[in-house]
Design an enzyme around this catalytic site. Structure first.
Site, short mmCIF file in Angstrom:
data_model
loop_
_atom_site.label_atom_id
_atom_site.label_comp_id
_atom_site.label_asym_id
_atom_site.label_seq_id
_atom_site.Cartn_x
_atom_site.Cartn_y
_atom_site.Cartn_z
N GLY A 1 0.80 -1.02 0.03
CA GLY A 1 0.47 -0.04 -0.04
C GLY A 1 0.94 1.09 0.24
O GLY A 1 1.94 0.92 -0.37
N LEU B 1 -4.52 -5.28 -4.72
CA LEU B 1 -3.09 -4.34 -4.17
C LEU B 1 -1.66 -5.20 -4.03
O LEU B 1 -1.78 -5.50 -3.22
CB LEU B 1 -3.56 -3.25 -3.10
CG LEU B 1 -2.81 -1.70 -3.34
CD1 LEU B 1 -2.00 -1.75 -5.01
CD2 LEU B 1 -2.91 -0.70 -2.62
N ASP B 2 -0.83 -5.09 -5.03
CA ASP B 2 0.31 -5.43 -4.50
C ASP B 2 0.87 -6.89 -4.18
O ASP B 2 1.45 -7.09 -3.36
CB ASP B 2 0.86 -4.53 -2.88
CG ASP B 2 1.28 -2.72 -3.64
OD1 ASP B 2 1.08 -2.77 -4.71
OD2 ASP B 2 1.26 -1.57 -2.67
N GLU B 3 -0.41 -7.60 -4.65
CA GLU B 3 -0.14 -9.22 -4.03
C GLU B 3 0.60 -9.77 -5.97
O GLU B 3 -0.16 -11.44 -5.56
CB GLU B 3 -1.80 -9.69 -4.18
CG GLU B 3 -1.48 -9.19 -2.54
CD GLU B 3 -0.75 -10.07 -1.23
OE1 GLU B 3 -0.18 -10.96 -1.68
OE2 GLU B 3 -1.20 -9.57 -0.20
#
Lengths: 287, 287, 287, 287
Positions: free
Chosen positions: D203, D229-231
């Site tokens: 994040g 998100l960001d995964e």
């Protein structure tokens, strides 16, 4: 039951069709390729390859596989080796009183990280020197360094090497320079861990040399032993950062960590048939 | 308003009481110590120190602080410097057609990462060579390399150095060997980024040397320029891993990244007064 | 004869004059400052310092130095400690069947790299498990893990801790979560080596978590133990590169090397009084 | 004239004979294999391969090679791609005001280190923001971030993506979260450089998170963009050491260097067809 695994390593003059010939042959014999690496040295026109395969045929034997591979090898003029991966290599360790590499190799051998047989330990110091290490039933040979009888000592060393039936001789901080004659006899199967980032600081007391020069990184290097001191083909290197505060003694301490991990990686690569000689250099097929 | 910050760097023969004398003096003058580093070189008996302080007295001036410090400096026979941290250093950049270090320094200068004034750029190639870089209003000096008139060219270079009133000359891949005379004149204020992990691979074409030797790590080194080629005091070094697959050209590419980060760190340390000369070595007070 | 060396570490609210007061006091008492580091945490307004000095007065004693320092400490509201550097810390090692950290710490302790006394070893497994290690005369406490009697086991553990008179408790891959009560009692003197790059992969089986997530670097972390699992102040971290080829088991193997060097560095820093607590973070005065 | 080079990448359920079938087919068509890498994911039973070959037949065409390969691909149920190595990929760069990744990519593109066409630049800030960069004739699209009209803005972005005919979309510090709809449309051809060592500090403001947690290493990560998100699957990561002295702003500065080298390596691997998707992970065939 898992199928038996084999590894073939080879080098030969580069020309079209090698990969296809080798992989086609292996498949035709009922084998399954698990890993394959190749390298063309465009400077020299030489081709290098390593293939790991499992033999799916129930009656596959090492001798059979080798015999079947021979015509391919001859066709391409290969230097080659085909091994059973379950056969453990025999490694002879030569040490002086600095035992950090020895201690580390023993630990990794016991945990199974280094899958090998230790054919013996040759030391310049008596067994008592290593009393905190569990040398177990490993054959221990005390060969005191003796400048005046170097030839005689090397004759004894050669005898140990032959009797131990070792595949590899490791100078694990042995601190003795081998004669040209012995290095020639051991060509390609003797490695040394040198306590500097070669080609910097060849020869004796490299950490003191490094301290004097004021470098900001120190290192260690494994290489095949050749007649020319510290000039053999480099296998693996690593470094650590030092500062103006680090004395030569600090560098010796920091260097112990570098040396042992460089040697450990080298042994793993060797045991996994990842190291191929390429003239004065090496091809190291890391994953 | 934040108080003005100053930095004093010094070296002198070691003896008890230096730290207390310096810090006591600074405190007595109404200053607050923000950072302090010291180092005793036990080999040479020389003591090194760097202190950052803020002057809390409203009427503190650089000249006043320097005058007040002089008796302490004399008492301990110090080589010293006391600077206003807000005063920007003037740096002259010397480049050849390889402009990766130049491009990187310019970028870091624009982002404020390198807090300095660029006193000028001296290049062996015409301005057009660097057309993709925004050279802005930075004075640009085109001094074509000319083997037959090296002395004349160096005279021109010296003129540029003098007129630029620079504090530091950076050979940012300049590819010209300076004369003994010029290196002597620039002693302690000229640094070079050498594209090898010194002391390995001194001189020309180090990546080709490294490739030929088959090393597994390549590096770069910044050092003060002295008359002896690539033998000056080392400031900073770094390395990257290479493999048998990397050609000399790959090493040149990988090396660009190493060179620019080693040079950038060196400049940051220099601009922050962290680098002190210690004979043929350096003391670098990183945090 | 070399003069006795002492080290003072302190933290207090930041304000002008601390450095001068401390160094002036030490000098006035006839001491020579050998090393000094300081740090202002501008987020919290707290000041941290570490000073190593030698006492030149023939009659200097630890108690005398401490008594003399107390007024300074009170004036600045310091948390502080003044130690004799020649006094060895007592360290208690807690281990499970994974003994790579234990083996490494023992080796470094024997070579003198870790200058401490080992107050004892607490293990979940019987002594026989570590038969390849030379445990010598180190007190060995076998405390089998027992989920149903965790409180009773912890009571025994606490008894060992107290009787061992240890300064530091090290969870050297202990694999047991300590109760809130015990972590509270051990606040600031218990460190853990966690086998992940925190804050990633907290809790159990971090290498399996890392493998599942497909990270390209794995790491290890030492931290002070607090009630919140794997959330204590981080002391030291390091990483190694992995690839898609590395299984969770490969990561465990690679991780052993990371863990032991992170723990070794942490112990060296601790024994050299370089680690200070700063709320939920640490100040680590490396050179 | 050098023969044309092609690269085939594929994945399929693992079973014996794939390597032999593929290499036999390529040889039978008169091609020479230059590089080959393979990987069996034993967790999922999926096989991955990358082969670089030169077509020795004078009349070899991409279409012809693809047509000839199709039966093999169908037989083994492959996901595959066969490309002409001389055909440059089209890359679209999305940036915010942080332009260090953009500047670095442009530099490497100009030196030929990144062999690609830049299909365009999409920025949240006007062209003037990047006035120190030579954007040359690269199409520049100013799409100001607008929280209230996110859908409309994404529609414009999608239009740019389509018209640019790009192969890859790079979020080079774009600082906007893409909608699920857009990430779905871009599946497998959109990568992000995240300024933390994922999975730590997902994040916003990861360097501030890292500073608060007191970590001793900070990092950066490239990953394929997915709805979560960001995964997304991680491609490449790297780190640098920080200390208690580094503020969040220092970490942002240090991080710029990490981000740009992680992104550069990722792009090189992508352009060289070394990155294959493997569910929520990646296979990256580095040399």
């Amino acid at each position: 039951m898992a199928a038996a695994q084999f590894v073939v390593t080879l080098s030969c003059p580069d020309r079209p069709g090698i990969v296809a010939a080798v992989s086609g042959h292996l498949a035709a014999q009922g084998n399954n390729i698990l890993e394959a690496q190749q390298f063309d040295d465009t400077d020299t026109g030489r081709f290098f390859m390593r293939i790991v395969f499992e033999a799916l045929a129930a009656d596959a034997t090492l001798a059979g596989l080798q015999a079947a591979f021979t015509p391919i090898a001859e066709r391409f003029d290969m230097q080659w080796q085909l091994r059973d991966r379950s056969e453990r290599r025999r490694v002879l360790l030569l040490v002086s009183k600095f035992d950090h590499c020895l201690a580390d190799v023993l630990y990794r051998w016991r945990t199974g990280e280094l899958s090998m047989d230790i054919a013996g330990i040759v030391a310049n110091h008596p067994r008592e020197t290593y009393r905190h290490l569990d040398l177990d039933a490993i054959p221990f040979h005390y060969l005191p360094a003796d400048r005046n009888h170097k030839a005689a000592q090397e004759a004894l060393l050669w005898q140990v090497i032959e009797q131990s039936q070792c595949d590899l001789v490791v100078l694990a901080r042995y601190m003795q320079v081998l004669s040209d004659e012995l290095t020639t006899k051991l060509a390609g199967r003797c490695i040394n861990i040198h306590h500097s980032f070669l080609p910097g600081f060849k020869g004796a007391r490299p950490y003191h040399q490094a301290h004097r020069r004021g470098v900001k990184l120190i290192g260690a290097t494994t290489h095949f032993v050749t007649a020319e001191l510290d000039e053999g083909p480099i296998i693996e290197q690593d470094i650590e950062r030092v500062t103006h505060r680090d004395t030569a003694e600090d560098m010796i301490r920091i260097g112990r960590d570098i040396e042992r991990r460089v040697l450990a990686r080298t042994l793993r690569h060797y045991l996994d048939d990842r190291i191929l000689l390429n003239g004065s250099k090496t091809v190291v097929f890391t994953s």
